[in-house]
Write an enzyme that holds these catalytic residues in place. Sequence first.
Site, PDB file in Angstrom:
ATOM      1  N   TYR A 224       0.788  -1.230   0.000  1.00  0.00           N
ATOM      2  CA  TYR A 224       0.000   0.000   0.000  1.00  0.00           C
ATOM      3  C   TYR A 224       0.822   1.282   0.000  1.00  0.00           C
ATOM      4  O   TYR A 224       1.719   1.452   0.818  1.00  0.00           O
ATOM      5  CB  TYR A 224      -0.925   0.019   1.236  1.00  0.00           C
ATOM      6  N   GLY A 226       2.405   4.670   0.734  1.00  0.00           N
ATOM      7  CA  GLY A 226       3.708   5.098   1.237  1.00  0.00           C
ATOM      8  C   GLY A 226       4.592   3.975   1.751  1.00  0.00           C
ATOM      9  O   GLY A 226       5.801   4.148   1.892  1.00  0.00           O
ATOM     10  N   CYS A 277      -4.965  18.507   7.047  1.00  0.00           N
ATOM     11  CA  CYS A 277      -5.103  19.915   7.437  1.00  0.00           C
ATOM     12  C   CYS A 277      -5.194  20.830   6.214  1.00  0.00           C
ATOM     13  O   CYS A 277      -4.983  22.035   6.317  1.00  0.00           O
ATOM     14  CB  CYS A 277      -3.944  20.345   8.336  1.00  0.00           C
ATOM     15  N   LYS A 279      -3.520  20.607   2.970  1.00  0.00           N
ATOM     16  CA  LYS A 279      -2.363  20.909   2.113  1.00  0.00           C
ATOM     17  C   LYS A 279      -2.748  20.924   0.633  1.00  0.00           C
ATOM     18  O   LYS A 279      -2.437  21.861  -0.091  1.00  0.00           O
ATOM     19  CB  LYS A 279      -1.245  19.888   2.366  1.00  0.00           C
ATOM     20  N   ASN A 281      -5.720  21.206  -0.722  1.00  0.00           N
ATOM     21  CA  ASN A 281      -6.670  22.281  -1.033  1.00  0.00           C
ATOM     22  C   ASN A 281      -5.969  23.630  -1.177  1.00  0.00           C
ATOM     23  O   ASN A 281      -6.314  24.424  -2.060  1.00  0.00           O
ATOM     24  CB  ASN A 281      -7.761  22.363   0.041  1.00  0.00           C
ATOM     25  N   ASP A 300       2.755  18.198  -1.681  1.00  0.00           N
ATOM     26  CA  ASP A 300       3.173  17.331  -0.571  1.00  0.00           C
ATOM     27  C   ASP A 300       4.631  17.478  -0.151  1.00  0.00           C
ATOM     28  O   ASP A 300       4.930  17.429   1.033  1.00  0.00           O
ATOM     29  CB  ASP A 300       2.895  15.868  -0.947  1.00  0.00           C
ATOM     30  N   PHE A 519     -10.949  27.440   2.801  1.00  0.00           N
ATOM     31  CA  PHE A 519     -10.921  27.121   1.360  1.00  0.00           C
ATOM     32  C   PHE A 519     -10.460  28.333   0.541  1.00  0.00           C
ATOM     33  O   PHE A 519      -9.421  28.903   0.844  1.00  0.00           O
ATOM     34  CB  PHE A 519     -12.276  26.554   0.910  1.00  0.00           C
TER      35      PHE A 519
END
Length: 610
Positions: A224, A226, A277, A279, A281, A300, A519
């Site tokens: 899976y 990471g 948190c 990132k 968006n 990221d 946003f």
Amino acid sequence: MTSATIPGLRGSDGQAPTEHSELLAWVQEVAELTQPERVVWADGSDEEWERLTDQLVEAGTFKRLDPKKKPNSFLALSDPSDVARVESRTFICSRSEADAGPTNNWVDPAEMRATMTELYRGCMKGRTMYVVPFCMGPLGAEDPKLGVEITDSEYVVVSMRVMTRMGKAALEKMGTDRPFVKALHSVGAPLAEGQQDVPWPCNDTKYITHFPEDREIWSYGSGYGGNALLGKKCYSLRIASAMAHDEGWLAEHMLILKLISPENKAYYIAAAFPSACGKTNLAMIQPTVPGWRAETLGDDIAWMRFGKDGRLYAVNPEFGFFGVAPGTNHSSNPNAMATMEAGNTVYTNVALTDDNDVWWEGLEGEPDHLIDWKGNDWYLRETETLAAHPNSRYCTPMSQCPILAPEWDDPQGVPISAILFGGRRKTTVPLVTESFDWQHGVFMGATLSSEQTAAAEGKVGTVRRDPMAMLPFLGYHVGDYLDHWIQLGKSADATKLPKIFYVNWFRRGEDGRFLWPGFGENSRVLEWIVGRIEGSADAEETAIGNVPRAAHLDLDGLDVDPADVDEALAVKAEEWRKEIPLIEEWFEFVGDKLPSGVRDEFEALKQRLG
């Protein structure tokens, strides 16, 4: 089977595809240990993608989605035991335990190598071993950061093509002797002769191990995200942070945003937030302030180094987005939706609609019936479980993003004007605070705190310290890491350093509602940050840093009571006095290696609070 008889070891035509002797020797050594049925050198071509995705569909790992709605896209459902990063099974095996520090799991590297070598023995029997050369960051870089992942998972090969610059070009870049990170991965599920495979092979025993000094990653048991796509957190953050410490640069858990003013001036901003948190968006924000535009360079990871002109430049080492699906929709993040709807996307652990499309919680339009992430029937208002796993993902090419900045593939990177730290706090922390200087900004990052969300192990709602949002991703001692930030600032031209800010979009009123709409409206805070960079915006000096009042922000057209905005910006001494022992406890945990500069900033804060 001896290595001489493993088909494909020297390439498909018997001619080795490279003259890199260290790579060839390593491939042979791993093949002899793991005993695969055949070896395939991944070339990153369209033909390879077609072949492997067809193979995955046939195996039942992939479901091909409706080509009209989601062209060339697939859904994978993992084993229910293999759904997320496993921090408890992630190890930093530095030669000295003291170098791993208190935030990492450590095992003596010799002991770990012995344990894992036995796990790897024969672990690829009945499977294909893929050799996957890749480059993190642009191939044209002066010092390209290369890697080779050896894996027995087709899902990994396909995903690595999306997430990295993978295949023939990366292999050619390696030449005959360029250094590379060795990344070994196995799902740990050998097949006996005639044994039927399962759609998602994995093993209950899991290890995600890093040997920082040797620049090696050994992963076993998980297929899976990471844990298996070793270019992502394992290389780009854990190994790269150790490289960056040795070589004088920064490998950070940050988005990179390009903000363009009405005067057409570009500002580049890097921002570090923990999981869930916002990132992605913020990386793909659509500003609501008239005349302002935004483009993205990454959501990221940022690798940052000082340029010849003394400014800090950032590149995104990744080639794709590996985003959390739930909550993503056409209003919260239209650009992410457009990126994946362009096709060539792998979805994992989301739900399947009756018309062969994908769905997850937070997406527009709730279907009456779905197949959920566990492969079971799901009925609206009847089934009580979630249709998509909370950590379900989309893996999609960056090049498809409609607001991708043209500089995204520039090996020089972009000059950073501001660094943002932030977390999710109901109280105490204002909407935005500017640090007094670089060292004070490092203190802000060192004390970053956030309420736990479903994205991490631990009790939801408890406040956890997450320095620079790097807690799960540090490749060495957290104290040495903070000192590295301090020293880089000291050796730079202070007038050219990015300004550092701390943001909190999540503050709530006494009645529990959010005080700030977030946003796209976060562009109003970004506009003030640009004003501080340019010296044109006002702020009040407080005990914790420079904070604007509501009157200092452009609130035109915003349907929010200015009193709420003032409350979101309030610095309350009594709340901060309660924060002091929590910071003290965290610094005690960091231990003797806490830099004196960070300790000095803490003492100064206590004095200012009185």
